[in-house]
Scaffold this motif. Structure first.
Motif, PDB file in Angstrom:
ATOM      1  N   UNK A  97       3.279   3.383  -2.558  1.00 29.40           N
ATOM      2  CA  UNK A  97       2.510   4.292  -3.294  1.00 29.40           C
ATOM      3  C   UNK A  97       2.001   3.357  -4.393  1.00 29.40           C
ATOM      4  N   UNK A  98       0.548   3.317  -4.416  1.00 31.62           N
ATOM      5  CA  UNK A  98       0.149   2.809  -5.571  1.00 31.62           C
ATOM      6  C   UNK A  98      -0.198   1.392  -5.491  1.00 31.62           C
ATOM      7  N   UNK A  99       0.210   0.662  -4.459  1.00 31.97           N
ATOM      8  CA  UNK A  99       0.215  -0.918  -4.475  1.00 31.97           C
ATOM      9  C   UNK A  99      -1.055  -1.190  -4.081  1.00 31.97           C
ATOM     10  N   UNK A 100      -1.405  -2.583  -4.382  1.00 34.16           N
ATOM     11  CA  UNK A 100      -2.618  -3.241  -4.099  1.00 34.16           C
ATOM     12  C   UNK A 100      -2.326  -3.679  -2.651  1.00 34.16           C
ATOM     13  N   UNK A 104      -2.742 -13.397 -20.258  1.00 31.90           N
ATOM     14  CA  UNK A 104      -2.586 -12.225 -21.073  1.00 31.90           C
ATOM     15  C   UNK A 104      -2.624 -11.054 -20.082  1.00 31.90           C
ATOM     16  N   UNK A 105      -2.928 -10.956 -18.887  1.00 31.06           N
ATOM     17  CA  UNK A 105      -3.318  -9.883 -18.010  1.00 31.06           C
ATOM     18  C   UNK A 105      -2.124  -9.184 -17.625  1.00 31.06           C
ATOM     19  N   UNK A 106      -1.970  -8.039 -17.818  1.00 34.16           N
ATOM     20  CA  UNK A 106      -0.749  -7.433 -17.310  1.00 34.16           C
ATOM     21  C   UNK A 106      -1.159  -6.346 -16.238  1.00 34.16           C
ATOM     22  N   UNK A 107      -0.782  -6.777 -15.057  1.00 34.54           N
ATOM     23  CA  UNK A 107      -1.078  -5.957 -13.642  1.00 34.54           C
ATOM     24  C   UNK A 107       0.057  -4.879 -13.464  1.00 34.54           C
ATOM     25  N   UNK A 108      -0.444  -3.642 -13.631  1.00 39.50           N
ATOM     26  CA  UNK A 108       0.558  -2.482 -13.647  1.00 39.50           C
ATOM     27  C   UNK A 108       0.859  -2.286 -12.259  1.00 39.50           C
ATOM     28  N   UNK A 109      -0.018  -2.286 -11.220  1.00 38.84           N
ATOM     29  CA  UNK A 109       0.273  -1.680  -9.839  1.00 38.84           C
ATOM     30  C   UNK A 109       0.854  -2.997  -9.059  1.00 38.84           C
ATOM     31  N   UNK A 110       1.701  -2.966  -8.339  1.00 32.27           N
ATOM     32  CA  UNK A 110       2.454  -3.915  -7.410  1.00 32.27           C
ATOM     33  C   UNK A 110       1.470  -4.406  -6.612  1.00 32.27           C
ATOM     34  N   UNK A 111       1.319  -5.746  -6.139  1.00 33.62           N
ATOM     35  CA  UNK A 111       0.799  -6.241  -5.115  1.00 33.62           C
ATOM     36  C   UNK A 111       1.320  -6.574  -3.997  1.00 33.62           C
ATOM     37  N   UNK A 112       1.105  -5.984  -2.791  1.00 31.35           N
ATOM     38  CA  UNK A 112       1.987  -5.800  -1.896  1.00 31.35           C
ATOM     39  C   UNK A 112       1.258  -6.673  -0.401  1.00 31.35           C
ATOM     40  N   UNK A 113       1.856  -7.786   0.087  1.00 33.99           N
ATOM     41  CA  UNK A 113       1.642  -8.543   0.852  1.00 33.99           C
ATOM     42  C   UNK A 113       2.442  -8.291   2.190  1.00 33.99           C
ATOM     43  N   UNK A 114       1.628  -7.739   3.226  1.00 36.81           N
ATOM     44  CA  UNK A 114       2.436  -7.443   4.593  1.00 36.81           C
ATOM     45  C   UNK A 114       1.953  -8.395   5.690  1.00 36.81           C
ATOM     46  N   UNK A 115       3.186  -9.138   5.970  1.00 34.41           N
ATOM     47  CA  UNK A 115       2.830  -9.972   7.035  1.00 34.41           C
ATOM     48  C   UNK A 115       3.299  -9.516   8.375  1.00 34.41           C
ATOM     49  N   UNK A 116       2.548  -9.429   9.268  1.00 34.33           N
ATOM     50  CA  UNK A 116       3.015  -9.051  10.639  1.00 34.33           C
ATOM     51  C   UNK A 116       2.888 -10.088  11.499  1.00 34.33           C
ATOM     52  N   UNK A 117       3.921 -10.145  12.239  1.00 32.44           N
ATOM     53  CA  UNK A 117       3.902 -11.246  13.380  1.00 32.44           C
ATOM     54  C   UNK A 117       4.070 -10.742  14.788  1.00 32.44           C
TER      55      UNK A 117
END
Length: 519
Positions: free
Chosen positions: A129-132, A225-238
C-alpha cells in the motif's frame, strides 16, 4: 606447489644431493630467475569449461530479440562479460564456497531464452500500500506506477533510456568496478580441498552470466538530502520454459545510489509467473545482481522477499527446477546506515552471495535473514562483511527452519574486523530449527577479529523445538500440534518484524504459516 618450488620462491634455495650434483653440468640460475619461473608455474591463466564456453556462444540467443542494443554502454559491458564468462567454469562441490551447494545439474540442462509471450502477472498478492511499484518480467520492465517517475528527489530510470549521458557512463563504471572488486575478493578467498590455494575461482561465473545476459538495468538514484517517504517496490517475475527439459534464463539487475544524507526504503520481491509448477513445463534459472552505493550519512532500509514456486522436487533432475542465484554488493561511506532483511522461502534451490564493505568510520550495518527449507529445497546464504574503519557497528542475525528430511540449509557468514576498525561493536548469531530427524543444516559462522579494542560476540545453535516450551503451552490447554506451530511461527517472527512495511510483514507471516502447516 612442491616443497622444492616453495623453497625457491622464498629465496632459500634447495640443497642438491651430492650424486645429483655430480651428474649436473648446467650452470645454476640466479635465485631471481628461479623465483620468476616458480611464479609462472603457480599462476596459470584460468580457462572456462564446456558449459561456460557454450553459454558464451549462445548469449545473443538467450537474451531474446528485445534486449538492449543502444548507445548507453550496456552492449559493450555485456560483451566484456561474455569474454570473461569464457574464462570461468561451473562451480563444483570441490570449490569451498559451493561445498554444500551442488549445481552440477546445470551442466546437463539446456538453458533457453524466456518465452516471447510470458503472459500477465498478478501483482495483487505482493502489492504494498502506497509504494512506488515497478514490475519486471524476465529482467525487462513491463509496468511502473506513475508516481515513481514524479517523486521529488528520486530518479528511476532504465539504463537503456539514458543514452550516452554522464549518468549512464557512471553507472557502467560502477558495474565494472563492482565486478573487479568481486573478482579480487574471490581470488583472495579461493581455497580448494584441504585448504590449498587454487587458481581461478568459479564463484564469479553466475555474476558474469548475469552481466552477459542482461536485457536492461534499473537504476535508482536518491538525491543528496532527499528523504523518500514511500517504499520503492521492485517486483521481479520469472517465467518458466515452455520446454519441460529446459530452464529459461532470466538476468535482472538493479543499481542503487543514495546521495549524502539521503534516505530510502527498497523492497525487492522475486516471484514466479506461474504460482505452481504445472508438471508439463520446464523451470528457470534466475541470476540476479544488486549493487548498492551509500554516500556519507545515507540510509537504506532494504528488504528482499524470495517466494518463487518450488518447481519439481526431483533432486537429481533439472527438469522443472526453479533456481535463484543472487549477488548483492554494498559499499558504505562514512556514517551511512544499511539494513537488509531477507526472507527466502521459495525456489528449488536458492543462493545469496551478500558482500558488504564499510568504507568509512561510524558506519552501521544490520543483516537479518530467514529461510525455510521444505521438501527437496536448498537455501544457501553466504555473507561477508568487512570493517576497516573505527567506531563501526554491525549486527547479523540468521534464522533457518528445515521442515523436511529432504530439505537443507547452508549458512556461511563471515565478519572481518580488521586492525583499523577500533571501537567496533560487532555481533553475529545464527539459530536453526531442524524439525525432522534427517533434516540437514551446514553452518559456518566466522567472526575474524584483528583489532584489539572492540566489542564482539557470536553464537550458533542447532536444535529441535524445546520440549519444555512445548509442554508449557500444552499445560495451558493447547494441543501439542498447535503448540509446536505457535513456537515455530514465533521463531520466524523475530526476523519478520524487521521488515519495513506492514503489508510485507503480513504477507511473509501468512506464507510462513502456510509453509509450516504440516510441520
Amino acid at each position: 606447489m612442491t616443497p622444492a618450488m616453495a623453497a625457491l620462491e622464498c629465496g632459500k634455495g634447495v640443497r642438491v644431493p651430492p650424486v645429483h650434483a655430480a651428474l649436473s653440468t648446467r650452470p645454476r640460475r640466479p635465485r631471481s630467475a628461479c623465483r620468476a619461473a616458480v611464479t609462472a608455474v603457480a599462476a596459470p591463466t584460468p580457462t572456462g569449461d564446456d558449459w561456460s564456453t557454450s553459454l558464451a556462444s549462445r548469449l545473443n540467443e538467450l537474451r531474446g530479440p528485445d534486449s538492449v542494443t543502444d548507445g548507453s554502454g550496456l552492449a559493450g559491458f555485456r560483451e566484456v562479460a561474455v569474454e570473461k564468462l569464457q574464462t570461468q567454469r561451473l562451480p563444483t562441490t570441490r570449490d569451498e564456497p559451493f561445498r554444500f551447494t551442488d549445481v552440477a545439474f546445470l551442466k546437463e540442462t539446456q538453458l533457453v531464452a524466456p518465452p516471447a509471450e510470458p503472459g500477465a502477472v498478478d501483482t495483487e498478492p505482493v502489492a504494498i500500500d502506497g509504494a512506488l511499484e515497478i514490475l519486471f518480467v524476465d529482467g525487462k520492465i513491463v509496468a511502473s506506477s506513475a508516481a515513481a517517475a514524479g517523486t521529488a528527489g528520486l530518479s528511476v530510470q532504465m539504463l537503456s533510456e539514458m543514452g550516452d549521458s554522464d549518468t549512464a557512463t557512471s553507472v557502467i563504471e560502477m558495474m565494472k568496478e563492482a565486478a573487479i572488486q568481486a573478482e579480487q575478493d574471490a581470488a583472495s578467498n579461493t581455497t580448494g580441498p584441504r585448504g590449498k590455494r587454487v587458481v581461478g575461482s568459479a564463484e564469479e561465473v553466475f555474476a558474469s552470466l548475469n552481466a552477459a545476459a542482461l536485457r536492461d538495468v534499473v537504476v535508482l538514484m536518491v538525491d543528496e538530502g532527499a528523504q523518500i517517504e514511500q517504499p520503492v517496490h521492485l517486483v521481479y517475475a520469472t517465467s518458466a520454459s515452455n520446454d519441460e527439459g529446459a530452464l529459461s534464463l532470466s538476468a535482472p539487475r538493479c543499481v542503487v545510489t543514495v546521495g549524502e544524507g539521503g534516505q530510502m526504503t527498497l523492497v525487492e520481491s522475486f516471484v514466479s509467473l506461474d504460482k505452481e509448477w504445472k508438471g508439463t513445463n520446464g523451470g528457470y534459472l534466475c541470476t540476479s545482481v544488486g549493487l548498492v552505493s551509500l554516500a556519507d550519512n545515507a540510509k537504506l532500509d532494504h528488504a528482499i522477499i524470495q517466494t518463487h514456486n518450488k518447481g519439481a522436487t526431483d533432486k537429481k533432475a533439472a527438469a522443472g527446477k526453479t533456481v535463484h542465484l543472487r549477488r548483492t554488493q554494498v559499499n558504505q561511506a562514512r556514517a551511512s546506515s544499511y539494513k537488509v532483511t531477507e526472507a527466502d522461502i521459495g525456489a528449488s534451490l536458492s543462493r545469496h552471495d551478500l558482500r558488504i564493505k564499510q568504507l568509512g568510520p561510524e558506519t552501521s550495518t544490520q543483516i537479518n535473514t530467514f529461510t525455510i527449507s521444505g521438501d527437496s529445497q536448498l537455501h544457501d546464504l553466504h555473507s561477508c562483511l568487512v570493517l576497516d574503519h573505527p567506531d563501526g557497528f554491525c549486527e547479523q542475525k540468521h534464522k533457518c527452519i528445515v521442515s523436511s528430511a529432504s530439505g537443507r540449509g547452508v549458512f556461511d557468514g563471515n565478519i572481518q574486523v580488521n586492525k583499523a576498525a577500533q571501537q567496533t561493536d560487532a555481533g553475529q548469531l545464527t539459530r536453526t530449527l531442524l524439525l525432522e530427524p534427517q533434516a540437514t543444516i551446514n553452518v559456518r559462522p566466522n567472526l575474524q577479529i584483528i583489532a584489539d579494542n572492540v566489542k564482539c560476540a557470536h553464537g550458533a545453535t542447532v536444535c529441535d523445538l524445546d520440549e519444555e516450551e512445548v509442554f508449557y503451552l500444552m499445560s495451558r490447554g493447547i494441543k501439542r500440534e498447535d503448540a509446536r506451530k505457535t513456537l515455530i511461527v514465533s521463531f520466524a517472527a523475530d526476523i519478520i518484524k524487521e521488515l519495513p512495511a506492514e503489508d510485507v510483514r503480513e504477507r511473509v507471516s501468512s506464507i510462513v504459516r502456510s509453509e509450516l502447516a504440516d510441520a
